[in-house]
Design an enzyme around this catalytic site. Structure first.
Site, PDB file in Angstrom:
ATOM      1  N   ASP A   4       0.844  -1.196   0.000  1.00 16.62           N
ATOM      2  CA  ASP A   4       0.000   0.000   0.000  1.00 16.62           C
ATOM      3  C   ASP A   4       0.886   1.255   0.000  1.00 16.62           C
ATOM      4  O   ASP A   4       1.836   1.347   0.785  1.00 16.62           O
ATOM      5  CB  ASP A   4      -0.861  -0.045   1.279  1.00 16.62           C
ATOM      6  CG  ASP A   4      -1.957   0.999   1.306  1.00 16.62           C
ATOM      7  OD1 ASP A   4      -2.420   1.406   0.226  1.00 16.62           O
ATOM      8  OD2 ASP A   4      -2.365   1.381   2.419  1.00 16.62           O
ATOM      9  N   GLU A  38      -1.708   6.101  -8.550  1.00 17.93           N
ATOM     10  CA  GLU A  38      -2.720   7.096  -8.157  1.00 17.93           C
ATOM     11  C   GLU A  38      -2.614   8.337  -9.023  1.00 17.93           C
ATOM     12  O   GLU A  38      -1.525   8.841  -9.268  1.00 17.93           O
ATOM     13  CB  GLU A  38      -2.519   7.469  -6.675  1.00 17.93           C
ATOM     14  CG  GLU A  38      -3.552   8.454  -6.154  1.00 17.93           C
ATOM     15  CD  GLU A  38      -3.503   8.602  -4.619  1.00 17.93           C
ATOM     16  OE1 GLU A  38      -3.244   7.582  -3.933  1.00 17.93           O
ATOM     17  OE2 GLU A  38      -3.711   9.720  -4.135  1.00 17.93           O
ATOM     18  N   HIS A  87      -7.565  10.074   3.808  1.00 17.59           N
ATOM     19  CA  HIS A  87      -7.203   9.049   4.777  1.00 17.59           C
ATOM     20  C   HIS A  87      -7.539   9.506   6.198  1.00 17.59           C
ATOM     21  O   HIS A  87      -7.620  10.703   6.458  1.00 17.59           O
ATOM     22  CB  HIS A  87      -5.703   8.744   4.688  1.00 17.59           C
ATOM     23  CG  HIS A  87      -5.313   8.092   3.395  1.00 17.59           C
ATOM     24  ND1 HIS A  87      -4.608   8.727   2.417  1.00 17.59           N
ATOM     25  CD2 HIS A  87      -5.564   6.847   2.931  1.00 17.59           C
ATOM     26  CE1 HIS A  87      -4.423   7.906   1.396  1.00 17.59           C
ATOM     27  NE2 HIS A  87      -5.001   6.750   1.678  1.00 17.59           N
ATOM     28  N   HIS A 119      -9.373   4.810  -2.255  1.00 14.99           N
ATOM     29  CA  HIS A 119      -8.660   4.897  -0.972  1.00 14.99           C
ATOM     30  C   HIS A 119      -9.515   5.684   0.019  1.00 14.99           C
ATOM     31  O   HIS A 119     -10.542   6.249  -0.342  1.00 14.99           O
ATOM     32  CB  HIS A 119      -7.321   5.626  -1.167  1.00 14.99           C
ATOM     33  CG  HIS A 119      -6.269   4.755  -1.773  1.00 14.99           C
ATOM     34  ND1 HIS A 119      -5.132   4.394  -1.107  1.00 14.99           N
ATOM     35  CD2 HIS A 119      -6.204   4.161  -2.987  1.00 14.99           C
ATOM     36  CE1 HIS A 119      -4.401   3.623  -1.888  1.00 14.99           C
ATOM     37  NE2 HIS A 119      -5.031   3.466  -3.039  1.00 14.99           N
ATOM     38  N   ILE A 176      -9.600   0.030   3.343  1.00 18.05           N
ATOM     39  CA  ILE A 176     -10.123   0.322   4.682  1.00 18.05           C
ATOM     40  C   ILE A 176      -9.052   0.015   5.728  1.00 18.05           C
ATOM     41  O   ILE A 176      -8.615  -1.129   5.850  1.00 18.05           O
ATOM     42  CB  ILE A 176     -11.396  -0.518   4.956  1.00 18.05           C
ATOM     43  CG1 ILE A 176     -12.486  -0.137   3.943  1.00 18.05           C
ATOM     44  CG2 ILE A 176     -11.881  -0.323   6.391  1.00 18.05           C
ATOM     45  CD1 ILE A 176     -13.673  -1.064   3.921  1.00 18.05           C
TER      46      ILE A 176
HETATM   47  P1  13P Z   1      -8.835   4.908   5.579  1.00 16.61           P
HETATM   48  O1  13P Z   1      -7.936   5.807   6.360  1.00 16.61           O
HETATM   49  O2  13P Z   1     -10.118   5.597   5.222  1.00 16.61           O
HETATM   50  O3  13P Z   1      -9.098   3.626   6.269  1.00 16.61           O
HETATM   51  O4  13P Z   1      -8.109   4.592   4.186  1.00 16.61           O
HETATM   52  C1  13P Z   1      -7.159   3.558   4.109  1.00 16.61           C
HETATM   53  C2  13P Z   1      -6.405   3.584   2.836  1.00 16.61           C
HETATM   54  O5  13P Z   1      -6.740   4.238   1.872  1.00 16.61           O
HETATM   55  C3  13P Z   1      -5.205   2.738   2.769  1.00 16.61           C
HETATM   56  O6  13P Z   1      -4.520   2.898   1.562  1.00 16.61           O
HETATM   57  O1  G3H Z   2      -3.221   4.913   3.656  1.00 16.63           O
HETATM   58  C1  G3H Z   2      -2.531   4.590   4.597  1.00 16.63           C
HETATM   59  C2  G3H Z   2      -2.911   3.429   5.429  1.00 16.63           C
HETATM   60  O2  G3H Z   2      -3.946   3.768   6.305  1.00 16.63           O
HETATM   61  C3  G3H Z   2      -1.700   2.897   6.119  1.00 16.63           C
HETATM   62  O3  G3H Z   2      -1.305   3.712   7.172  1.00 16.63           O
HETATM   63  O4  G3H Z   2       1.093   4.150   6.670  1.00 16.63           O
HETATM   64  O5  G3H Z   2       0.158   4.443   8.985  1.00 16.63           O
HETATM   65  O6  G3H Z   2       0.460   2.155   8.022  1.00 16.63           O
HETATM   66  P1  G3H Z   2       0.198   3.613   7.748  1.00 16.63           P
HETATM   67 ZN    ZN Z   3      -4.614   4.911   0.816  1.00 13.07          ZN
END
Ligand code: 13P
Ligand code: G3H
Ligand code: ZN
Length: 316
Positions: free
Chosen positions: A81, A133, A179, A210, A254
């Site tokens: 991710d 993206e 996010h 996202h 999510i």
């Molecule tokens: P949320 O912060 O809405 O859960 O989004 C997660 C996300 O897009 C991870 O790539």
């Molecule tokens: O989009 C980001 C995800 O919620 C992951 O979050 O980078 O804090 O693990 P993180």
């Molecule tokens: Zn994301």
């Protein structure tokens, strides 16, 4: 069974969205697998850069491999991710991942295409697929003038050129979400008008949403009643997931909602058992609650009860 993200997209496109859930530890992993088996759903495990370095990237891989053995019926893809170029190459070389996301959305259009294309070439050579993206999530405030706000959203007129020139396999679109737990204020919501335009430019092409946590009011209230302080948290209405799926959204990310489950369970447990200090009783509650959360999300995504179909498609 770890499968290709592309296969999951083929199964879901235009019908439902695959839940893409971020994990960081074994409790989340157990809850995730249980919830998906209970609801008979295929799913995507998302690993962020932060998750890879939380303990050690090999630890998370080990936990996922163990879960795969414990739940042989599970069908899932493993996805990086929000990767940068270096992390993408590391994941491609590892042989463990089904797909990577290269997030160069903060770069110029040309630079985003150039970076994405380099990652696509490396990934395709190893049989992985790539998400990129276009546009940028977050920071869209209600008071911002329309043009300024739209400037952060994906420009549908760029979508086709971006996909063709980069060779990318799925596209994360900025359609109003951000996010974290504080996404919308006032009347803001998903921009289905923008999504629909993107789908017209890219018919049949998997789109990704996202920032799709719904930040349930009840969850936030329970957290605040147990000592938390989350004021004004608001997310995406998950009753809109199926409408998004019909418009080509095939993967819905999510993370925050799962963190809220963790926060609620732990805050309530230690409020109710101030004498407690064993991590397992609360960990067990979390795993159960997280599994229930995943199963109910999959119903909203439409991915619940799709496992038999996916097994058939995979020829298993
Ligand atoms: P949320 O912060 O809405 O859960 O989004 C997660 C996300 O897009 C991870 O790539
Ligand atoms: O989009 C980001 C995800 O919620 C992951 O979050 O980078 O804090 O693990 P993180
Ligand atoms: Zn994301």
């Amino acid at each position: 069974m770890i499968v290709s993200t592309k296969k999951l997209f083929e199964a879901a496109y235009g019908k439902y969205a695959i839940g893409a859930y971020n994990i960081n530890n074994l409790e989340q992993t157990m809850g995730l697998f249980r919830g998906n088996i209970d609801s008979q759903a295929p799913f995507i495990i998302q690993i962020s850069k932060g998750a890879r370095s939380y303990s050690d990237k090999r630890m998370l891989e080990g936990i996922i491999r163990a879960a795969d053995e414990i739940f042989p019926e599970a069908v899932f893809a493993v996805h990086l991710d929000h990767g940068d170029e270096k992390t993408c190459y590391d994941c491609i070389a590892s042989g463990f991942y089904s797909s990577v996301m290269i997030d160069a959305s903060h770069e110029s259009f040309e630079e985003n295409i150039a970076i994405t294309k380099r990652v696509v070439d490396a990934a395709h050579a190893k049989g992985l697929v790539v998400e990129a993206e276009l546009g940028q999530l977050g920071g869209v405030e209600e008071h911002v003038a329309v043009d300024e706000a739209n400037a952060k959203l994906t420009d549908p007129s760029q979508a086709q050129e971006f996909v063709e020139r980069s060779g990318v396999d799925s596209l994360a679109c900025a359609i109003g979400t951000s996010h974290g737990a504080f996404k919308f204020s006032g009347t803001q919501g998903l921009r289905f008008d923008v999504l629909s335009e993107i789908q017209k430019q890219l018919p049949g092409f998997p789109l990704v949403m996202h920032g799709s946590s719904s930040v349930p009011e009840e969850e936030v209230t329970r957290i605040n009643n147990a000592g938390g302080n989350l004021q004004g948290a608001k997310g995406v209405d998950d009753n809109q997931f199926k409408r998004a799926a019909l418009l080509g959204v095939t993967k819905i990310n999510i993370d925050t909602d799962g963190r809220l489950v963790w926060t609620r369970v732990h805050r309530e447990y230690f409020r109710d058992f101030p004498e407690g200090f064993d991590l397992r009783p609360v960990g067990k509650i979390f795993m159960e609650e997280y599994a229930k959360f995943i199963a109910s999300k999959n119903v909203k995504l439409g991915s619940a009860n799709q496992l038999t179909e996916v097994h058939k498609l995979l020829g298993k």
